[in-house]
Design a protein around this motif. Structure first.
Motif, PDB file in Angstrom:
ATOM      1  N   UNK A 112       5.647   8.896  -9.943  1.00  0.00           N
ATOM      2  CA  UNK A 112       6.343   9.784  -9.056  1.00  0.00           C
ATOM      3  C   UNK A 112       5.739   9.404  -7.641  1.00  0.00           C
ATOM      4  N   UNK A 113       5.982   8.242  -7.380  1.00  0.00           N
ATOM      5  CA  UNK A 113       5.480   7.517  -5.835  1.00  0.00           C
ATOM      6  C   UNK A 113       5.944   8.437  -4.854  1.00  0.00           C
ATOM      7  N   UNK A 114       7.089   8.859  -4.599  1.00  0.00           N
ATOM      8  CA  UNK A 114       7.393   9.744  -3.323  1.00  0.00           C
ATOM      9  C   UNK A 114       6.375  11.093  -3.293  1.00  0.00           C
ATOM     10  N   UNK A 115       6.000  11.740  -4.604  1.00  0.00           N
ATOM     11  CA  UNK A 115       5.197  12.877  -4.282  1.00  0.00           C
ATOM     12  C   UNK A 115       3.733  12.144  -4.117  1.00  0.00           C
ATOM     13  N   UNK A 116       3.388  10.956  -4.776  1.00  0.00           N
ATOM     14  CA  UNK A 116       1.996  10.625  -4.775  1.00  0.00           C
ATOM     15  C   UNK A 116       1.607   9.875  -3.495  1.00  0.00           C
ATOM     16  N   UNK A 117       2.669   9.535  -2.806  1.00  0.00           N
ATOM     17  CA  UNK A 117       2.564   8.983  -1.214  1.00  0.00           C
ATOM     18  C   UNK A 117       2.962   9.873  -0.163  1.00  0.00           C
ATOM     19  N   UNK A 118       3.331  10.955  -0.628  1.00  0.00           N
ATOM     20  CA  UNK A 118       3.737  12.031   0.724  1.00  0.00           C
ATOM     21  C   UNK A 118       2.824  12.167   1.851  1.00  0.00           C
ATOM     22  N   UNK A 119       3.345  11.911   2.902  1.00  0.00           N
ATOM     23  CA  UNK A 119       2.621  12.272   4.086  1.00  0.00           C
ATOM     24  C   UNK A 119       1.616  10.822   4.229  1.00  0.00           C
ATOM     25  N   UNK A 120       1.567   9.791   3.529  1.00  0.00           N
ATOM     26  CA  UNK A 120       0.873   8.459   3.651  1.00  0.00           C
ATOM     27  C   UNK A 120       1.797   7.296   4.358  1.00  0.00           C
ATOM     28  N   UNK A 121       1.960   6.810   5.338  1.00  0.00           N
ATOM     29  CA  UNK A 121       2.621   5.833   5.748  1.00  0.00           C
ATOM     30  C   UNK A 121       1.976   4.331   5.534  1.00  0.00           C
ATOM     31  N   UNK A 122       2.422   3.627   4.553  1.00  0.00           N
ATOM     32  CA  UNK A 122       1.713   2.416   3.954  1.00  0.00           C
ATOM     33  C   UNK A 122       1.911   1.385   5.112  1.00  0.00           C
ATOM     34  N   UNK A 123       2.837   1.488   6.285  1.00  0.00           N
ATOM     35  CA  UNK A 123       2.902   0.632   7.415  1.00  0.00           C
ATOM     36  C   UNK A 123       1.630   1.038   8.220  1.00  0.00           C
ATOM     37  N   UNK A 124       0.910   2.223   7.896  1.00  0.00           N
ATOM     38  CA  UNK A 124      -0.301   2.455   8.910  1.00  0.00           C
ATOM     39  C   UNK A 124      -1.677   2.378   8.030  1.00  0.00           C
ATOM     40  N   UNK A 125      -1.392   2.659   6.849  1.00  0.00           N
ATOM     41  CA  UNK A 125      -2.768   3.095   5.994  1.00  0.00           C
ATOM     42  C   UNK A 125      -2.805   2.050   4.900  1.00  0.00           C
ATOM     43  N   UNK A 126      -3.752   1.441   4.653  1.00  0.00           N
ATOM     44  CA  UNK A 126      -3.635   0.140   3.613  1.00  0.00           C
ATOM     45  C   UNK A 126      -4.076   1.064   2.204  1.00  0.00           C
ATOM     46  N   UNK A 127      -3.210   0.934   1.401  1.00  0.00           N
ATOM     47  CA  UNK A 127      -3.488   1.641  -0.046  1.00  0.00           C
ATOM     48  C   UNK A 127      -3.593   0.363  -1.052  1.00  0.00           C
ATOM     49  N   UNK A 128      -4.552   0.082  -1.840  1.00  0.00           N
ATOM     50  CA  UNK A 128      -4.662  -1.018  -2.727  1.00  0.00           C
ATOM     51  C   UNK A 128      -4.528  -0.292  -4.120  1.00  0.00           C
ATOM     52  N   UNK A 129      -3.293  -0.526  -4.798  1.00  0.00           N
ATOM     53  CA  UNK A 129      -3.024  -0.157  -6.009  1.00  0.00           C
ATOM     54  C   UNK A 129      -3.553  -0.940  -7.281  1.00  0.00           C
ATOM     55  N   UNK A 130      -4.676  -0.385  -7.676  1.00  0.00           N
ATOM     56  CA  UNK A 130      -5.375  -1.081  -8.859  1.00  0.00           C
ATOM     57  C   UNK A 130      -4.716  -0.672 -10.468  1.00  0.00           C
ATOM     58  N   UNK A 131      -3.910  -1.806 -10.966  1.00  0.00           N
ATOM     59  CA  UNK A 131      -3.223  -1.543 -12.146  1.00  0.00           C
ATOM     60  C   UNK A 131      -3.089  -2.823 -12.800  1.00  0.00           C
ATOM     61  N   UNK A 132      -2.724  -2.740 -14.188  1.00  0.00           N
ATOM     62  CA  UNK A 132      -2.384  -3.719 -15.008  1.00  0.00           C
ATOM     63  C   UNK A 132      -0.922  -4.002 -15.363  1.00  0.00           C
ATOM     64  N   UNK A 133      -0.250  -2.918 -14.579  1.00  0.00           N
ATOM     65  CA  UNK A 133       1.047  -3.176 -15.078  1.00  0.00           C
ATOM     66  C   UNK A 133       1.782  -4.091 -14.272  1.00  0.00           C
ATOM     67  N   UNK A 134       3.010  -4.452 -14.495  1.00  0.00           N
ATOM     68  CA  UNK A 134       3.685  -5.702 -13.851  1.00  0.00           C
ATOM     69  C   UNK A 134       3.766  -5.425 -12.331  1.00  0.00           C
ATOM     70  N   UNK A 135       3.494  -6.429 -11.620  1.00  0.00           N
ATOM     71  CA  UNK A 135       3.118  -6.368  -9.900  1.00  0.00           C
ATOM     72  C   UNK A 135       4.779  -6.094  -9.490  1.00  0.00           C
ATOM     73  N   UNK A 136       5.490  -6.594 -10.111  1.00  0.00           N
ATOM     74  CA  UNK A 136       6.985  -6.459  -9.371  1.00  0.00           C
ATOM     75  C   UNK A 136       7.416  -4.902  -9.517  1.00  0.00           C
ATOM     76  N   UNK A 137       7.549  -4.439 -10.592  1.00  0.00           N
ATOM     77  CA  UNK A 137       7.478  -3.001 -10.975  1.00  0.00           C
ATOM     78  C   UNK A 137       6.837  -2.062 -10.001  1.00  0.00           C
ATOM     79  N   UNK A 138       5.488  -2.334  -9.870  1.00  0.00           N
ATOM     80  CA  UNK A 138       4.655  -1.619  -8.951  1.00  0.00           C
ATOM     81  C   UNK A 138       5.430  -1.642  -7.411  1.00  0.00           C
ATOM     82  N   UNK A 139       5.478  -2.947  -7.186  1.00  0.00           N
ATOM     83  CA  UNK A 139       5.934  -3.034  -5.611  1.00  0.00           C
ATOM     84  C   UNK A 139       7.250  -2.370  -5.359  1.00  0.00           C
ATOM     85  N   UNK A 140       8.410  -2.701  -6.459  1.00  0.00           N
ATOM     86  CA  UNK A 140       9.564  -1.956  -6.301  1.00  0.00           C
ATOM     87  C   UNK A 140       9.428  -0.387  -5.990  1.00  0.00           C
TER      88      UNK A 140
END
Length: 462
Positions: A112-140
């Motif tokens: 639920x990325x809208x809730x997970x990232x609520x109030x955090x602008x990825x254009x201003x704040x670097x978030x590094x998503x550590x995962x073993x899931x498919x990279x394209x799915x995470x980026x989408x």
């Protein structure tokens, strides 16, 4: 002023220094032991400028980070979206510059990325998503409604995941290619990771860590260029993740040597050095933590963090002192963040790009470590490269031998506070070498090996 200063003091060579040191140490100069870094490298306990090639030293310094400072990047573990969002915001409001968000085994669709990232602008704040899931799915998911420019990245090393679990990496390589194509103009967004934790946490010496990591990046660049990604893009859009252990000077030298080796790799691909911007995310070691004396981990972590910033990290992750044996609380997480903040704001280390430059011992250690690692890298290339060396067991055998040596050293004369010296539990038993032969190389639950938390490697063809 300078002419008068040097006229007052005559030059002194190494012989004169040794004579004075022998006098002050009352005949005990020869008791100073050599610097021993694994089984690969031995250095004299002291050096002078006459023992350093000035051209080689200049070449080493030329490869180091040019801009001072680093990101303070704590780990936040995903639990449920709103709670994790609160945890990230709390860290960012209290010293953190960015977040390493450990998604663990969470399914991307349920984050639920809208809730997970609520109030955090990825254009201003670097978030590094550590995962073993498919990279394209995470980026989408993270790119939805996130603007045209993102910072941070996806901290995923599919080849390391294959080495741990046997899960094939080919599909994720294709996913990385897809995301690289979508993020061509996002120079601050890292699309994949070369994970040095895998080697560090399986007992690698610094030389082995360096050789295996540069072999890893060569493997990735070759895979990605075969799919028409430019070598410069493949090189610049990765995050190199390394651990720093308690050997203070050796770890500084390791990071400096790594940048030097990366420059040799970029030269081999004929990349312009001015355009190569390797990004080093460095974290304090989980491998050397002492469960029997957990508060000692705070001091050990502080020393490791200082090695990381003096070695030139771009991002620093200080692990909470209690993370190996329980879920960190607000206190331990705050202390971990504050270690980085103190080094940045009170030690003035954030004002110097390469504070280790000019130290004869560190320069020599960096050069010798790089030379040894390059030799091992070439040996791995001659054996067929990174993947082949894993499939044949070369990497596993090398790590197992290194881990055995570490255990032997701890069982003899190597000092580790809270593990084999000044321990709190008087009833703790000594190291039992039979544990070394467990399938995971896991040496936990014995006094002299409490610090070893090795992870399992499994040989499986892609």
């Amino acid at each position: 002023m300078s002419a008068r200063l040097f006229s007052d003091f005559s030059p002194s060579g190494k012989d004169a220094w040794e004579k004075q040191a022998e006098k002050e140490l009352k005949g005990r100069l020869k008791t100073l032991s050599d610097w021993t870094i694994g089984a690969d490298l031995h250095l004299a306990p002291y050096l002078t400028n006459s023992e350093i090639d000035p051209e080689k030293m200049a070449a080493m310094q030329a490869c180091q980070k040019k801009s001072p400072g680093w990101q303070n990047v704590p780990v936040v573990k995903f639990s449920e979206p709103r709670k994790t969002n609160v945890g990230m915001k709390h860290a960012l409001e209290n010293g953190a510059d960015a977040i390493l968000l450990d998604l663990g085994s969470a399914d991307v669709a349920h984050c639920e990325f809208p809730k997970l990232l609520h109030g955090i602008r990825l254009s201003d704040t670097a978030i590094y998503f550590q995962t073993a899931e498919n990279t394209a799915d995470v980026f989408k998911e993270i790119s939805k409604n996130a603007g045209y420019y993102l910072k941070g990245g996806i901290a995923s090393d599919p080849i390391a995941e294959w080495m741990r679990t046997g899960k094939h990496f080919i599909d994720n390589i294709n996913a990385i290619v897809s995301v690289l194509d979508q993020t061509r103009n996002m120079r601050e967004f890292r699309v994949y990771m070369v994970d040095g934790q895998l080697f560090h946490n399986n007992g690698a010496s610094p030389v082995q860590e360096l050789a295996m990591m540069i072999s890893g990046i060569v493997n990735y660049v070759d895979l990605l260029t075969d799919k028409e990604i430019s070598p410069l893009t493949a090189f610049n859009r990765t995050m190199f993740s390394l651990s720093v252990g308690p050997e203070f000077f050796a770890e500084i030298a390791k990071l400096r040597a790594f940048r030097f080796l990366l420059s040799k790799i970029s030269d081999a691909y004929q990349l312009p050095r001015a355009l190569c911007k390797p990004f080093l995310q460095v974290q304090t070691s989980s491998f050397y933590n002492a469960n029997v004396a957990p508060n000692t981990n705070m001091i050990r972590g502080s020393s490791e963090a200082m090695s990381a910033v003096m070695g030139g990290c771009n991002a620093l992750t200080v692990r909470p002192f209690d993370h190996p044996f329980r879920e960190p609380n607000d206190f331990s997480e705050r202390i971990a963040r504050n270690v980085s903040s103190i080094l940045a704001h009170e030690s003035a280390l954030a004002y110097v790009a390469d504070p280790a430059a000019g130290s004869y011992t560190l320069e020599k250690m960096s050069l010798d470590m790089a030379d040894k690692a390059w030799e091992l890298f070439l040996d791995m290339e001659a054996k067929g490269g990174f993947i082949k060396c894993f499939e044949t067991g070369f990497i596993q055998n090398a790590l197992k031998a290194s881990l055995a040596q570490k255990a032997k050293d701890l069982g003899e004369d190597k000092v580790m506070i809270g593990v084999n010296k000044f321990i709190e539990d008087a009833d703790s038993s000594f190291f039992d070498e039979k544990d070394l032969h467990s399938s995971s190389y896991n040496l936990a639950d014995k006094n002299l090996s409490q610090c070893f938390k090795a992870s399992t490697l499994t040989a499986s063809k892609p």
